[in-house]
Write an enzyme that holds these catalytic residues in place. Structure first.
Site, PDB file in Angstrom:
ATOM      1  N   VAL A   1       0.837  -1.201   0.000  1.00 34.79           N
ATOM      2  CA  VAL A   1       0.000   0.000   0.000  1.00 34.79           C
ATOM      3  C   VAL A   1       0.874   1.254   0.000  1.00 34.79           C
ATOM      4  O   VAL A   1       0.396   2.356   0.241  1.00 34.79           O
ATOM      5  CB  VAL A   1      -0.934  -0.014   1.247  1.00 34.79           C
ATOM      6  CG1 VAL A   1      -1.915  -1.167   1.171  1.00 34.79           C
ATOM      7  CG2 VAL A   1      -0.143  -0.092   2.553  1.00 34.79           C
TER       8      VAL A   1
ATOM      9  N   THR B   1       6.762 -12.076  -0.566  1.00 35.25           N
ATOM     10  CA  THR B   1       5.537 -12.239   0.223  1.00 35.25           C
ATOM     11  C   THR B   1       5.609 -13.540   1.010  1.00 35.25           C
ATOM     12  O   THR B   1       6.122 -14.544   0.536  1.00 35.25           O
ATOM     13  CB  THR B   1       4.264 -12.215  -0.658  1.00 35.25           C
ATOM     14  OG1 THR B   1       3.107 -12.392   0.178  1.00 35.25           O
ATOM     15  CG2 THR B   1       4.272 -13.290  -1.729  1.00 35.25           C
ATOM     16  N   SER B   2       5.067 -13.486   2.231  1.00 40.39           N
ATOM     17  CA  SER B   2       5.077 -14.684   3.095  1.00 40.39           C
ATOM     18  C   SER B   2       3.982 -15.650   2.661  1.00 40.39           C
ATOM     19  O   SER B   2       3.828 -16.719   3.230  1.00 40.39           O
ATOM     20  CB  SER B   2       4.861 -14.274   4.557  1.00 40.39           C
ATOM     21  OG  SER B   2       3.627 -13.574   4.663  1.00 40.39           O
TER      22      SER B   2
ATOM     23  N   ASN C   1      12.541 -14.863  -2.648  1.00 38.10           N
ATOM     24  CA  ASN C   1      12.357 -14.617  -1.225  1.00 38.10           C
ATOM     25  C   ASN C   1      13.577 -15.190  -0.502  1.00 38.10           C
ATOM     26  O   ASN C   1      13.988 -16.302  -0.815  1.00 38.10           O
ATOM     27  CB  ASN C   1      11.076 -15.329  -0.742  1.00 38.10           C
ATOM     28  CG  ASN C   1      10.599 -14.820   0.611  1.00 38.10           C
ATOM     29  OD1 ASN C   1      11.405 -14.588   1.520  1.00 38.10           O
ATOM     30  ND2 ASN C   1       9.311 -14.601   0.745  1.00 38.10           N
TER      31      ASN C   1
ATOM     32  N   HIS D   1      -4.731  -4.211  -2.003  1.00 38.97           N
ATOM     33  CA  HIS D   1      -5.076  -3.797  -0.631  1.00 38.97           C
ATOM     34  C   HIS D   1      -5.156  -2.293  -0.473  1.00 38.97           C
ATOM     35  O   HIS D   1      -5.066  -1.789   0.639  1.00 38.97           O
ATOM     36  CB  HIS D   1      -4.044  -4.375   0.351  1.00 38.97           C
ATOM     37  CG  HIS D   1      -3.990  -5.868   0.344  1.00 38.97           C
ATOM     38  ND1 HIS D   1      -2.878  -6.575   0.729  1.00 38.97           N
ATOM     39  CD2 HIS D   1      -4.910  -6.801  -0.032  1.00 38.97           C
ATOM     40  CE1 HIS D   1      -3.119  -7.881   0.609  1.00 38.97           C
ATOM     41  NE2 HIS D   1      -4.337  -8.036   0.147  1.00 38.97           N
TER      42      HIS D   1
HETATM   43  C1  BV8 Z   1     -10.914 -11.229   2.666  1.00 36.84           C
HETATM   44  C2  BV8 Z   1      -3.647  -3.371   3.950  1.00 36.84           C
HETATM   45  C3  BV8 Z   1     -13.100 -12.026   2.343  1.00 36.84           C
HETATM   46  C4  BV8 Z   1      -3.775  -2.846   5.340  1.00 36.84           C
HETATM   47  C5  BV8 Z   1      -3.460  -5.787   4.180  1.00 36.84           C
HETATM   48  C6  BV8 Z   1     -10.787 -14.752   9.724  1.00 36.84           C
HETATM   49  C7  BV8 Z   1     -11.635 -13.660   9.687  1.00 36.84           C
HETATM   50  C8  BV8 Z   1     -11.653 -12.764   8.622  1.00 36.84           C
HETATM   51  C9  BV8 Z   1     -10.809 -12.978   7.541  1.00 36.84           C
HETATM   52  C10 BV8 Z   1      -9.971 -14.067   7.593  1.00 36.84           C
HETATM   53  C11 BV8 Z   1      -9.929 -14.950   8.647  1.00 36.84           C
HETATM   54  N1  BV8 Z   1      -8.998 -15.892   8.386  1.00 36.84           N
HETATM   55  C12 BV8 Z   1      -8.431 -15.634   7.198  1.00 36.84           C
HETATM   56  C13 BV8 Z   1      -9.014 -14.543   6.703  1.00 36.84           C
HETATM   57  C14 BV8 Z   1      -8.718 -13.928   5.443  1.00 36.84           C
HETATM   58  C15 BV8 Z   1      -7.741 -12.797   5.713  1.00 36.84           C
HETATM   59  C16 BV8 Z   1      -6.350 -13.385   5.850  1.00 36.84           C
HETATM   60  O1  BV8 Z   1      -5.781 -13.824   4.868  1.00 36.84           O
HETATM   61  N2  BV8 Z   1      -5.799 -13.387   7.086  1.00 36.84           N
HETATM   62  C17 BV8 Z   1      -4.463 -13.928   7.280  1.00 36.84           C
HETATM   63  C18 BV8 Z   1      -3.762 -13.163   8.394  1.00 36.84           C
HETATM   64  C19 BV8 Z   1      -4.582 -15.405   7.558  1.00 36.84           C
HETATM   65  N3  BV8 Z   1      -7.824 -11.981   4.541  1.00 36.84           N
HETATM   66  C20 BV8 Z   1      -8.662 -10.951   4.530  1.00 36.84           C
HETATM   67  O2  BV8 Z   1      -9.320 -10.585   5.489  1.00 36.84           O
HETATM   68  C21 BV8 Z   1      -8.796 -10.250   3.193  1.00 36.84           C
HETATM   69  N4  BV8 Z   1     -10.171 -10.129   2.870  1.00 36.84           N
HETATM   70  O3  BV8 Z   1     -10.482 -12.343   2.745  1.00 36.84           O
HETATM   71  O4  BV8 Z   1     -12.229 -10.918   2.390  1.00 36.84           O
HETATM   72  C22 BV8 Z   1     -13.505 -12.319   3.779  1.00 36.84           C
HETATM   73  C23 BV8 Z   1     -14.184 -11.339   4.484  1.00 36.84           C
HETATM   74  C24 BV8 Z   1     -14.627 -11.645   5.787  1.00 36.84           C
HETATM   75  C25 BV8 Z   1     -14.355 -12.887   6.369  1.00 36.84           C
HETATM   76  C26 BV8 Z   1     -13.601 -13.848   5.644  1.00 36.84           C
HETATM   77  C27 BV8 Z   1     -13.179 -13.554   4.353  1.00 36.84           C
HETATM   78  C28 BV8 Z   1      -8.186  -8.867   3.264  1.00 36.84           C
HETATM   79  C29 BV8 Z   1      -6.690  -8.990   3.428  1.00 36.84           C
HETATM   80  C30 BV8 Z   1      -6.051  -7.599   3.259  1.00 36.84           C
HETATM   81  C31 BV8 Z   1      -5.457  -7.157   4.566  1.00 36.84           C
HETATM   82  N5  BV8 Z   1      -4.745  -5.879   4.360  1.00 36.84           N
HETATM   83  N6  BV8 Z   1      -2.864  -4.609   3.967  1.00 36.84           N
HETATM   84  C32 BV8 Z   1      -2.474  -2.274   5.815  1.00 36.84           C
HETATM   85  O5  BV8 Z   1      -1.474  -2.323   5.074  1.00 36.84           O
HETATM   86  O6  BV8 Z   1      -2.467  -1.760   6.945  1.00 36.84           O
HETATM   87  S1  BV8 Z   1      -2.550  -7.200   4.120  1.00 36.84           S
HETATM   88  C33 BV8 Z   1      -0.945  -6.924   4.594  1.00 36.84           C
HETATM   89  O7  BV8 Z   1      -0.334  -8.225   4.567  1.00 36.84           O
HETATM   90  C34 BV8 Z   1      -0.109  -6.076   3.647  1.00 36.84           C
HETATM   91  O8  BV8 Z   1      -0.796  -5.626   2.511  1.00 36.84           O
HETATM   92  C35 BV8 Z   1       0.979  -7.070   3.229  1.00 36.84           C
HETATM   93  O9  BV8 Z   1       1.470  -6.826   1.971  1.00 36.84           O
HETATM   94  C36 BV8 Z   1       0.186  -8.309   3.255  1.00 36.84           C
HETATM   95  C37 BV8 Z   1       0.810  -9.628   3.074  1.00 36.84           C
HETATM   96  O10 BV8 Z   1       1.958  -9.684   3.816  1.00 36.84           O
HETATM   97  P1  BV8 Z   1       3.314  -9.809   2.972  1.00 36.84           P
HETATM   98  O11 BV8 Z   1       3.277  -8.791   1.891  1.00 36.84           O
HETATM   99  O12 BV8 Z   1       3.509 -11.207   2.559  1.00 36.84           O
HETATM  100  O13 BV8 Z   1       4.373  -9.337   4.014  1.00 36.84           O
HETATM  101  P2  BV8 Z   1       4.989 -10.194   5.197  1.00 36.84           P
HETATM  102  O14 BV8 Z   1       5.602  -9.237   6.155  1.00 36.84           O
HETATM  103  O15 BV8 Z   1       3.977 -11.184   5.678  1.00 36.84           O
HETATM  104  O16 BV8 Z   1       6.148 -11.041   4.485  1.00 36.84           O
HETATM  105  C38 BV8 Z   1       7.270 -10.370   3.937  1.00 36.84           C
HETATM  106  C39 BV8 Z   1       7.991 -11.397   3.108  1.00 36.84           C
HETATM  107  O17 BV8 Z   1       9.068 -10.753   2.463  1.00 36.84           O
HETATM  108  C40 BV8 Z   1       8.589 -12.530   3.937  1.00 36.84           C
HETATM  109  O18 BV8 Z   1       8.343 -13.756   3.299  1.00 36.84           O
HETATM  110  C41 BV8 Z   1      10.100 -12.224   3.931  1.00 36.84           C
HETATM  111  O19 BV8 Z   1      10.880 -13.408   3.934  1.00 36.84           O
HETATM  112  C42 BV8 Z   1      10.238 -11.526   2.617  1.00 36.84           C
HETATM  113  N7  BV8 Z   1      11.360 -10.601   2.520  1.00 36.84           N
HETATM  114  C43 BV8 Z   1      11.935  -9.877   3.502  1.00 36.84           C
HETATM  115  N8  BV8 Z   1      12.928  -9.107   2.963  1.00 36.84           N
HETATM  116  C44 BV8 Z   1      12.935  -9.361   1.624  1.00 36.84           C
HETATM  117  C45 BV8 Z   1      11.937 -10.297   1.339  1.00 36.84           C
HETATM  118  N9  BV8 Z   1      11.685 -10.752   0.099  1.00 36.84           N
HETATM  119  C46 BV8 Z   1      12.467 -10.271  -0.897  1.00 36.84           C
HETATM  120  N10 BV8 Z   1      13.446  -9.365  -0.703  1.00 36.84           N
HETATM  121  C47 BV8 Z   1      13.708  -8.892   0.536  1.00 36.84           C
HETATM  122  N11 BV8 Z   1      14.689  -7.989   0.719  1.00 36.84           N
END
Ligand code: BV8
Ligand code: ZN
Length: 260
Positions: free
Chosen positions: A111, A196-197, A221, A127
């Site tokens: 974002v 992305t994780s 990654n 997002h």
């Molecule tokens: C949805 C904006 C339908 C906000 C973000 C229970 C209840 C409700 C929902 C759920 C539930 N269980 C599951 C869900 C679905 C939920 C979900 O997936 N939850 C997860 C936690 C399990 N999803 C949702 O709610 C989505 N909507 O499903 O709607 C629905 C509706 C109601 C009920 C059910 C379903 C909405 C999801 C959007 C959330 N908003 N961002 C803000 O930014 O404040 S998501 C947020 O996480 C960011 O956008 C981020 O980008 C995203 C994903 O994380 P990553 O990008 O992967 O980042 P992360 O830190 O995790 O990993 C970094 C990676 O980079 C690592 O792997 C690392 O090794 C690597 N790395 C590090 N350095 C480097 C590198 N790689 C390369 N080079 C490097 N140098």
């Protein structure tokens, strides 16, 4: 996995570059890792905490409903962080790939707007964007790029709360972005998944959408993820280093015939 800073095996890079070079349509999905080398804390990395909170605790409609000033402090902190942040060589390499590959779609979970700042033109923001705010009650919305917002931003039209123009956990993704992402993953023959994780859905499903119709999946990654075992090629390194080295292999060589 290779630790950050160690060089990814040349052979793996050649294989990945060969897939990209022969691809008719490349689709890229990026996550917070692609902005890590710009100094933006990732969601689930060590620095993912803000004042003891995890992002998932604050990036929800419930958190905002119960304490809007706290959630605004979190988002204003993130926006201020971004004020001195620039795209890194990984963002720039992706922007360059968009110009040299035949068909190229970039889907991001981020974002921070850094892909656009690096010159990427066609960015699908799953997002939302930190530089966008909208009213919780009426249709008022606007871009606030670089603006310092008050601690408790109110709608100039109806006086109710403004909220960050991002998708919170539990909220549906914007249909236009989701549809565009679906079209891109369905059409691509190579999908590049960077930084992305692979935990947050539905973004975490998109590489499988591509695999389902035979696309090759290349993951970049430094760590293994739940996607790694299903990827065609894993490039274990930092995107800011790996993407430019991939691009080098894709750029028409200055000395090769026909590029005079
Ligand atoms: C949805 C904006 C339908 C906000 C973000 C229970 C209840 C409700 C929902 C759920 C539930 N269980 C599951 C869900 C679905 C939920 C979900 O997936 N939850 C997860 C936690 C399990 N999803 C949702 O709610 C989505 N909507 O499903 O709607 C629905 C509706 C109601 C009920 C059910 C379903 C909405 C999801 C959007 C959330 N908003 N961002 C803000 O930014 O404040 S998501 C947020 O996480 C960011 O956008 C981020 O980008 C995203 C994903 O994380 P990553 O990008 O992967 O980042 P992360 O830190 O995790 O990993 C970094 C990676 O980079 C690592 O792997 C690392 O090794 C690597 N790395 C590090 N350095 C480097 C590198 N790689 C390369 N080079 C490097 N140098
Ligand atoms: Zn309003």
């Amino acid at each position: 996995m290779v630790r950050q800073g160690e060089l990814v095996d040349e052979q793996l890079l050649d294989q990945a570059a060969d897939r990209l070079r022969r691809a008719e349509h490349v689709c890229v999905l990026t996550g917070a890792g692609v902005s890590a080398e710009s100094g933006v804390p990732t969601f689930r990395g060590a620095h993912g905490l803000w004042k003891g909170f995890r992002a998932e605790q604050l990036a929800t409609p419930e958190a905002f409903a119960s304490d809007p000033p706290l959630v605004w402090k979190f988002y204003n902190w993130r926006r201020e962080l971004l004020a001195d942040v620039r795209p890194n060589p990984g963002h720039t390499a992706l922007a360059r790939m968009e110009t040299i590959l035949p068909r190229f779609d970039l889907i991001t979970q981020n974002v921070d707007g850094l892909h656009q700042a690096a010159g990427s033109r066609n960015v699908i923001e799953l997002h939302g964007n930190l530089w966008h705010v909208r009213c919780v009650a009426c249709s008022y919305q606007r871009q606030v790029v670089g603006e310092k917002l008050p601690a408790e931003p109110r709608c100039p039209h109806c006086g109710d709360w403004l909220r960050p123009g991002v998708v919170w956990f539990g909220e549906l993704l914007p249909t236009d972005a989701l549809d565009a992402a679906r079209r891109a993953t369905d059409a691509c023959d190579v999908m590049l998944v960077v930084g992305t994780s692979a935990v947050v859905q539905p973004a975490a499903l998109m590489a499988d959408w591509a695999r389902q119709h035979g696309a090759a999946v290349i993951e970049i990654n430094p760590e293994a993820t739940p996607l790694s075992s299903r990827a065609t090629i894993c490039l274990p390194g930092a995107s800011g280093q790996v993407l430019p080295r991939l691009l080098d292999r894709l750029q028409p060589r200055a000395d090769s015939p026909g590029t005079g």
